[in-house]
Write an enzyme that holds these catalytic residues in place. Structure first.
Site, PDB file in Angstrom:
ATOM      1  N   GLY B 488       0.852  -1.164   0.110  1.00 14.60           N
ATOM      2  CA  GLY B 488      -0.085   0.163  -0.081  1.00 14.60           C
ATOM      3  C   GLY B 488       1.014   1.295  -0.070  1.00 14.60           C
ATOM      4  O   GLY B 488       0.386   2.383  -0.337  1.00 14.60           O
ATOM      5  N   GLN B 489       2.114   1.009   0.384  1.00 11.22           N
ATOM      6  CA  GLN B 489       3.000   2.135   0.330  1.00 11.22           C
ATOM      7  C   GLN B 489       3.537   2.616  -1.044  1.00 11.22           C
ATOM      8  O   GLN B 489       3.691   3.864  -1.253  1.00 11.22           O
ATOM      9  CB  GLN B 489       4.233   2.060   1.102  1.00 11.22           C
ATOM     10  CG  GLN B 489       5.422   1.050   0.555  1.00 11.22           C
ATOM     11  CD  GLN B 489       5.132  -0.562   0.227  1.00 11.22           C
ATOM     12  OE1 GLN B 489       4.072  -0.865  -0.107  1.00 11.22           O
ATOM     13  NE2 GLN B 489       6.101  -1.230   0.382  1.00 11.22           N
ATOM     14  N   SER B 491       5.190   0.787  -3.451  1.00 10.58           N
ATOM     15  CA  SER B 491       6.394   0.462  -4.042  1.00 10.58           C
ATOM     16  C   SER B 491       6.573   0.001  -5.387  1.00 10.58           C
ATOM     17  O   SER B 491       7.701   0.252  -5.981  1.00 10.58           O
ATOM     18  CB  SER B 491       7.171  -0.596  -3.055  1.00 10.58           C
ATOM     19  OG  SER B 491       6.309  -1.707  -2.964  1.00 10.58           O
ATOM     20  N   ALA B 529      11.575  -2.062   7.175  1.00  7.40           N
ATOM     21  CA  ALA B 529      12.458  -1.537   7.310  1.00  7.40           C
ATOM     22  C   ALA B 529      12.770  -0.068   6.517  1.00  7.40           C
ATOM     23  O   ALA B 529      13.775   0.710   6.326  1.00  7.40           O
ATOM     24  CB  ALA B 529      14.111  -2.085   7.413  1.00  7.40           C
ATOM     25  N   ARG B 531      13.034   0.101   3.430  1.00  4.44           N
ATOM     26  CA  ARG B 531      14.252   0.041   2.751  1.00  4.44           C
ATOM     27  C   ARG B 531      14.040  -0.224   1.319  1.00  4.44           C
ATOM     28  O   ARG B 531      15.029  -0.159   0.239  1.00  4.44           O
ATOM     29  CB  ARG B 531      15.250  -1.136   3.396  1.00  4.44           C
ATOM     30  CG  ARG B 531      14.310  -2.437   3.212  1.00  4.44           C
ATOM     31  CD  ARG B 531      15.186  -3.705   3.683  1.00  4.44           C
ATOM     32  NE  ARG B 531      16.214  -3.962   2.875  1.00  4.44           N
ATOM     33  CZ  ARG B 531      15.910  -4.990   1.983  1.00  4.44           C
ATOM     34  NH1 ARG B 531      14.796  -5.282   1.624  1.00  4.44           N
ATOM     35  NH2 ARG B 531      16.876  -5.400   0.984  1.00  4.44           N
ATOM     36  N   THR B 533      12.619   1.722  -1.449  1.00  6.51           N
ATOM     37  CA  THR B 533      12.710   2.826  -2.356  1.00  6.51           C
ATOM     38  C   THR B 533      14.110   2.770  -2.463  1.00  6.51           C
ATOM     39  O   THR B 533      14.610   3.015  -3.601  1.00  6.51           O
ATOM     40  CB  THR B 533      12.130   3.997  -1.907  1.00  6.51           C
ATOM     41  OG1 THR B 533      10.764   3.984  -1.682  1.00  6.51           O
ATOM     42  CG2 THR B 533      12.292   5.214  -2.805  1.00  6.51           C
ATOM     43  N   GLY B 736      14.149   6.048   2.832  1.00  9.62           N
ATOM     44  CA  GLY B 736      13.037   5.632   2.863  1.00  9.62           C
ATOM     45  C   GLY B 736      12.196   6.536   3.887  1.00  9.62           C
ATOM     46  O   GLY B 736      12.734   7.414   4.857  1.00  9.62           O
ATOM     47  N   VAL B 737      10.763   6.622   3.917  1.00 14.65           N
ATOM     48  CA  VAL B 737       9.953   7.072   4.872  1.00 14.65           C
ATOM     49  C   VAL B 737       8.791   6.606   5.547  1.00 14.65           C
ATOM     50  O   VAL B 737       8.032   6.992   6.247  1.00 14.65           O
ATOM     51  CB  VAL B 737       9.526   8.779   4.103  1.00 14.65           C
ATOM     52  CG1 VAL B 737       8.567   8.301   3.198  1.00 14.65           C
ATOM     53  CG2 VAL B 737       9.081   9.467   5.102  1.00 14.65           C
ATOM     54  N   GLU B 739       7.993   4.096   7.554  1.00 18.62           N
ATOM     55  CA  GLU B 739       7.891   3.908   9.098  1.00 18.62           C
ATOM     56  C   GLU B 739       8.033   5.182   9.875  1.00 18.62           C
ATOM     57  O   GLU B 739       7.460   5.404  10.935  1.00 18.62           O
ATOM     58  CB  GLU B 739       8.909   3.104   9.572  1.00 18.62           C
ATOM     59  CG  GLU B 739       9.010   1.764   8.933  1.00 18.62           C
ATOM     60  CD  GLU B 739      10.107   0.855   9.252  1.00 18.62           C
ATOM     61  OE1 GLU B 739      10.148   0.271  10.335  1.00 18.62           O
ATOM     62  OE2 GLU B 739      11.092   1.161   8.495  1.00 18.62           O
TER      63      GLU B 739
END
Ligand SMILES: Cc1cc2nc3c(=O)[nH]c(=O)nc-3n(C[C@H](O)[C@H](O)[C@H](O)COP(=O)(O)OP(=O)(O)OC[C@H]3O[C@@H](n4cnc5c(N)ncnc54)[C@H](O)[C@@H]3O)c2cc1C
Ligand code: FES
Ligand code: FES
Lengths: 328, 782, 154
Positions: B488-489, B491, B529, B531, B533, B736-737, B739
């Site tokens: 959902g992020q 990627s 993590a 990680r 992107t 990354g962003v 989390e």
């Protein structure tokens, strides 16, 4: 008799029912059924047929309307009926009717959204709509009914306070035909009512409300909307020349006693003395004193008591304010 | 003509999500949506009703005899261990149960209802053992040992279990000299916080379907953040080849860490081995989701910190007791991560940290968005506020002085890379109107503002790798193969943007090969993590560059031109010299005729790429000091404005502001969506969420009593600010962003509550009741 | 236990299905009609992922029995678009960035469509109130609310 606690938290309800004080047995309540357990569905044509079936299959069959309480209790293994009797198609279940002399009749099958949208309810029984509006979500209210809310007899039932304060009466079909029962004597305990096996509530009836009646429902939940109440306060008031204050107040409380609680003392205090900030505070204190909440996951008894005081004051003030606008 | 056009670059543009249309039409396939036909069996799991007990006997005969039951499985046939960093659990319990919900037996039947009924026919005899329900007590010598065999477990080199204890990892920082630093402090704050367990609450519950074919090959379909880790760990536990274990991972309906590593998937696989050929589905109920899927670990944290009269932080002394629960899939590494980041985003010359991962008889702690950082920052960022207030300094100013900047010496001894933390702080403070106190909206309300900083590094092994491939079809359209999941992020969208940019084709030409399938997708360590992107992005760029190189080399030869003069623009190979151009169409499959027209060169183009950081060094086990502890830190700030209701204690978040240094926003709207979503998840954890555990039993294992934020609870606006100080090894500078956005929310809210009414709490959630009763005790209300 | 034969219209198609008394509408849609767009997130009326339109009003299909749907008109997420033409609410929520993992999305879309059907110009607080029964863990709701506002303008 099977006791049920509808929307109450599952663990506290088990404890309160005295089923278990051993933690390992809590575990059962953590283990909800993946779907609905097996049962058969019936949709009788007449009240007689429905009632008779319920009597012949006592302990195995239950009536339902929206099922929003019943299905969840079945998933939670609180109940496992063999038969569900769908009563919402029966004659008159679907009707809302109002006339100035006869009052308001809401068929048991009328869902909460319909009730909220009904112009006669909005005009004369606004507090009922307000209370119903606080229940769960819109989509749940497409199914949930006020009669189901009442029959489920959860102390947290949001529409019960308003129904009590508006002097609701239930029309019930039972073995002896139709009868009426006042809501004031309907509730016996959490999930317990005076309904007998074979009884089917056909509708709820409210007398024509007193002229100038105003009401306020304050529901304190964890979320702003949609949660069950930690505390629910229903207040109504109307001009009444027979009281010293000229106003009659009534207050009902949810989630702070084994049954929905009407605090008679509030009416007394605000009847015999003129209504002021101070007497409103006294009335709110009286409400706090009258309730007997318990600790559960939603809130502690101590917090609940304090909230009954604060929110009763706010609700009464609000009604008082509405009434003064009326006079102005 | 093409050559003169500016080079299109989809990176940095808010391209529409690749998956949005599928998701709004109901066409997107999630784990439970895959059709298996009538062969499908349904599994249900018998779980431990005790927090800690020895299994004396299990009798499954009656359950096996129930019509419709196809298999009843216990731990008997499965002696292997499973675990990501520390192999500490069996697939099914064998001799001991360690939490309420620990799987004891599994049933496969022709329907879920029959499987459920069969569970009641299994008889298990237990000998009850004393549970450990508090991690601080858990480290004491009186505590019952939950894993007496701890010293025999296989473990990663950087995890340090303490034999004969409940400590599964112990991480230390010894930097400078804390003890003598206290004397130089003008102000010292000392606090203890308790951060409760919470649940990830993906709206899609865990689901897994497993099938074993005639030759023993296993296929697992599941809602998974980590198909490759599952392949590896389950194969190891079963003692089979990784190549015989295939994991197919369709769309994931939210993970937040709960679907990383292996949790319930191995149960479905184990059961499937007993009903050869038939697929077996295990779908958790929402209730099981709450107490048997990974939870966020609990934390008891002690902080002591001091600064001099000018506000310079001089020393910090921290002690963390992580309540890892019965097993520690990720907990051990969270313990480590919170240790090597224990100063928070501040430069502190003297730091002493002790971070313990402690077994308890609670649900299993997994990774959750922020892996330890929200829990740690919850207390740390409140102490920073208090310290600033003690010496009479504005909290933003205090943070400005102390926060890490490029070149700062980190808590682990290395140097901080370039970072935009200061910008994040300033922009956030400005956005929230720091220093201006607005009127409350009503007489019974009090208004306050609060702010917090954060940092977080990817918590992963030093050599977590990514790989990717890029393939082109006859029409020049591009398919990117990746092994990292889109939870959902976004990627997949970002991978497509990067591939398009690196290759030189329009974004619309690129798709991603889904569902992920360990048989066909390239390797990816895990989708955790934050990680992807950065790491998977690098692999994708390398793969796209590789494909591009192949195409250009072929064209250079065919056209007899220099490579340097050729480019791919908008799906055309162009020459800046000869101004020749040719579409990618066909040539990426069939190649090009040679310059002399005698034969062909080129052929199907497949680019491949990988990325693995090779520069992370170990840390000294006694001091936690080392050259480079992590790959990088993403930093940021968040601020809120809220109102406290004096009648009820209810908190209303009026608005939020947040800024994060993402290096480079490949897709700015997706970044903002992460910043908002994380804010609300953080807010939800701050105001509502706690898994209420009583003697090891979860008291609120359903949405009825585990409340999360709804549409009615969120603020009207969250101003999300993107700061871009590039990462040296990130694609286009990105880091990354995903989390980070929920890391500073709890302390920002706590600080705002303090600003409003002057009370603090020993931990979230800041429920109306807690706020009200605390105000009552403080005499703020009557 | 007996089966009940029901006739109903789902997304404009007439269907005849044999169901047990205890089968929910959700399970009937997903298992019998293989309309898997409608999701199961709790089976208890709390999350809204299973929301579908029944006779023009949204319901939690996990708390409706399939047998109750005899002669009913059901619309699921699959029935929102006309061929390839998305319903404005689908387009608006997609464009607003109101979709992340997408698991809540089918329910959100139906609840929002139902809101706009009964109230074409809702205020922000009416939108929030109409969506309290649709839990979303990813988006933080803000973009969903914006999407509904946009759809109302279309
Ligand atoms: C997600 C969720 C959220 C909820 N939130 C709230 C809330 O905020 N506030 C609240 O008050 N409630 C809430 N509830 C509980 C429930 O929705 C209400 O109590 C609802 O009004 C019940 O109505 P129903 O028609 O669905 O009842 P049913 O489930 O059909 O029936 C309830 C009970 O009454 C009996 N019964 C039904 N009809 C008759 C009849 N005609 N004669 C005799 N007995 C009968 C049934 O056997 C059953 O025991 C929630 C429930 C869910 C699932
Ligand atoms: S699945 Fe029906 S409301 Fe959650
Ligand atoms: S988008 Fe993931 S739950 Fe809403």
């Amino acid at each position: 008799m099977v006791q049920i606690i509808g929307c109450e938290n599952r663990l506290t309800s088990i404890v309160r029912l005295g089923i278990s004080d051993r933690l390992e047995e809590f575990y059962n309540t953590m283990n909800a059924y993946p779907g609905l357990p097996e049962f058969d569905y019936l949709k009788p044509e007449t009240y007689a047929e429905a009632s008779e079936f319920l009597v012949t299959h006592a302990g195995e069959a239950r009536p339902f309307i929206g099922g929003t309480d019943l299905f969840v209790q079945m998933r939670d293994r609180v109940l496992r009926p063999k038969y569900l009797v769908d009563v919402k198609g029966l004659e008159g279940m679907d009707e809302i009717s109002f006339d100035n002399s006869g009052g308001l009749t809401i068929g048991a099958g009328v869902n909460m959204n319909r009730l909220i949208a009904a112009p006669e309810v909005a005009e004369h029984y606004q507090i009922l709509a307000e209370a119903a509006q606080s229940v769960a979500s819109y989509q749940l209210r497409t199914r949930a009914t006020i009669v189901g809310n009442i029959c489920n007899a959860s102390p947290a039932g949001d529409t019960i306070g308003a129904s009590l304060l508006l002097d609701g009466m239930l029309n019930i079909y039972g073995g002896q035909g139709m009868r009426q029962e006042a809501l004031s004597t309907f509730f016996l305990g959490p999930g317990e009512t005076i309904l007998q096996t074979g009884d089917i509530v056909t509708s709820i009836w409210f007398p024509r409300p007193p002229d100038g009646v105003k009401g306020k429902y304050i529901k304190l939940g964890r979320n702003k909307l949609s949660d069950l109440s930690i505390v629910g306060v229903t207040a109504v008031g109307y001009p009444d020349a027979d009281t010293v204050s000229g106003t009659h107040f009534k207050l009902a409380l949810a989630s702070v006693a084994p049954v929905p609680l009407v605090v008679e003392k509030v009416g007394e205090i605000l009847g015999v003395t003129p209504v002021t900030e101070e007497t409103l505070k006294d009335a709110a204190e009286a409400a706090m004193e009258a309730c007997t909440p318990i600790d559960d996951v939603r809130g502690s008894a101590r917090y609940r008591k304090l909230m009954v005081r604060n929110l009763s004051l706010n609700a009464l003030k609000d009604v008082w304010h509405q009434l003064s606008l009326l006079n102005a | 003509m093409v050559v003169s056009e500016t080079k299109p670059n989809p990176v940095g543009e808010s391209k529409p999500r690749l998956d949005a249309r599928e998701k709004v039409t109901g066409a997107a396939i999630f784990g439970d949506d895959i059709q298996f036909g009538n062969a499908l069996l349904h599994a249900r799991i018998l779980r431990s009703p005790h927090p800690h007990a020895r299994i004396i006997s299990i009798d499954t005969r009656q359950a096996e005899a129930l019509p419709g039951v196809k298999a009843v499985v216990t731990g008997k046939g499965f002696p292997g261990y499973i675990g990501l960093y520390l192999l500490d659990r069996h697939i099914f319990c064998r001799d001991r149960v360690r939490y309420v919900g620990d799987p004891v037996a599994g049933v496969a039947a022709i329907s879920e209802a029959i499987a459920e009924d069969a569970l009641e026919l299994i008889e298990v005899e237990y000998e009850i053992l004393k549970p450990v329900i508090d991690p601080e007590y858990g480290v004491s010598s009186e505590a019952t040992l939950i894993h007496p065999e701890l010293d025999q477990y296989q473990v990663a080199s950087f995890i340090l279990p303490q034999p004969n204890s409940n400590i599964s990892n112990y991480f230390k920082i010894r930097k400078g000299d804390v003890d003598s630093a206290w004397d130089n402090c003008a102000a010292i704050v000392e606090r203890k916080y308790r951060i409760p367990h919470i649940q990830h609450v993906p709206i899609e519950p865990h689901v897994a379907v497993a099938q074993v074919d005639a030759s023993g090959g296993i296929t697992l379909w599941g809602s998974s953040q980590s198909p490759f880790a599952q392949r590896n760990l389950i194969a190891q536990a079963l003692g089979i080849s990784q190549s015989d274990m295939r994991v197919i991972a369709p769309y994931v309906g939210g993970g937040f860490g709960s679907k990383a590593g292996v949790s319930m998937e191995s149960l479905a696989v184990a059961i499937a081995t007993k009903v050869k050929g038939r697929p077996v589905k295990l779908l958790l109920t929402r209730e099981e989701e709450f107490f048997t899927a990974f939870v966020r670990q609990g934390l008891i944290a002690y902080f002591k910190m001091g600064c001099d009269g000018d506000g310079n932080l001089l020393a910090m002394e921290n002690k963390f007791y992580w309540d890892s629960g019965a097993y520690t899939e990720y907990g051990v590494n969270i313990t480590r991560a919170s240790g090597y980041s224990s100063s928070g985003p501040y430069e502190v010359p003297n730091v002493k940290t002790d971070s313990y991962c402690v077994y308890t008889n609670h649900p299993v702690g997994g990774p959750m968005r922020g892996v330890g950082m929200p829990e740690m920052h919850a207390g740390l960022e409140q102490c920073i506020d208090e310290l600033a207030q003690q010496i009479g300094m504005d909290q933003v100013e205090f943070r400005r002085i102390n926060c890490v900047k490029e070149g700062s010496i980190l808590v682990t001894g290395g140097k901080m890379h370039p970072t935009g933390l200061l910008q994040c702080l300033e922009k956030t403070a400005e956005a929230i109107g720091w220093g201006h106190k607005a009127e409350a909206s009503a007489a019974n309300k009090r208004r306050g503002k609060g702010l917090a900083l954060m940092w977080k590094a990817p918590a992963m092994p030093p050599n977590a790798g990514s790989s990717a491939w890029v393939e082109l079809a006859e029409d020049g359209r591009v398919t990117v193969g990746v092994g990292g999941q889109d939870l959902g992020q976004g990627s997949f969208t970002v991978a497509a943007q990067m591939a398009a940019a690196a290759l030189g084709v329009p974004y619309e030409w690129v798709r991603v090969a889904t569902p992920l399938d360990t048989r066909y997708s390239p390797y990816e360590w895990q989708t955790v993590a934050s990680r992807l992107t950065w790491s998977m992005g690098n692999a994708v760029v390398n793969a796209a560059k590789d494909a591009r190189q192949q195409i250009l080399e072929m064209t250079a030869e065919a056209w007899d031109e220099d490579l340097e003069n050729l480019d791919i623009l908008n799906g055309m190979v162009v020459s800046y010299k000869s101004e020749r151009e040719i579409p990618l169409e066909n040539i990426v499959i069939y190649g090009l005729p040679k310059a002399d027209d005698q034969g062909w060169i080129g052929g199907p183009v497949i680019g491949r790429g990988k990325f693995m950081p090779d520069y992370v060094t170990g840390l000294d086990p006694e001091t936690g000091q080392g050259e480079r502890a992590v790959v990088h830190y993403t930093t940021g700030a968040q601020a809120v404005e809220l109102e406290v209701d004096l009648d009820t204690g209810q908190i209303e978040i009026l608005r939020g502001a947040a800024a994060f240094d993402v290096g480079k926003a490949i897709n700015p709207e997706l970044v903002r969506a992460q910043i908002e979503g994380g804010f609300v998840q953080g807010m939800s954890s701050a105001l509502f969420e706690s898994l209420n555990l009583k003697d090891g039993y979860v008291q609120n294992p359903s949405f009825v009593d585990y409340r999360i934020a709804t549409s009615s609870d969120v603020p009207g606006g969250i101003q999300s600010i993107i700061v871009e100080v590039p990462q040296d090894d990130g694609p286009w500078g990105a880091r990354g962003v995903g989390e980070h956005s929920m890391v500073p929310t709890i302390p920002a809210i706590a600080n705002a509550i303090y600003d409003a009414v002057g009370v603090r709490f020993d931990g979230p959630p800041f429920t109306a009741e807690k706020v009200y009763l605390t105000m009552l005790e403080a005499g703020i209300v009557k | 236990m007996g089966f009940h034969r029901i006739n109903l219209t789902v997304n404009g198609e007439m269907e005849q299905v044999d169901v047990t008394g205890y089968m929910t509408l959700l399970d009937m849609l997903r298992e019998k009609l293989v309309l898997t767009g409608t999701k199961n997130g709790c089976a208890a009326g709390e999350c809204g992922a299973c929301t579908v339109m029944m006779n023009g009003e949204p319901v939690n299909s996990c708390l409706v029995l399939a047998v109750e749907c005899d002669q009913a008109l059901i619309v699921t997420v699959e029935g929102l678009a006309r061929d390839t033409q998305l319903d404005p609410i689908q387009k608006a929520i997609m464009d607003a960035g109101g979709v992340q993992c997408g698991y809540c999305t089918p329910g959100v879309l139906i609840a929002s469509r139902a809101l706009l059907d009964r109230n074409p110009d809702p205020s922000e607080s009416e939108i929030r109130a109409a969506l309290v029964g649709n839990l979303c863990r990813c988006t933080g709701y803000i973009r969903i609310i914006e999407g509904v506002q946009e759809a109302a303008k279309m």
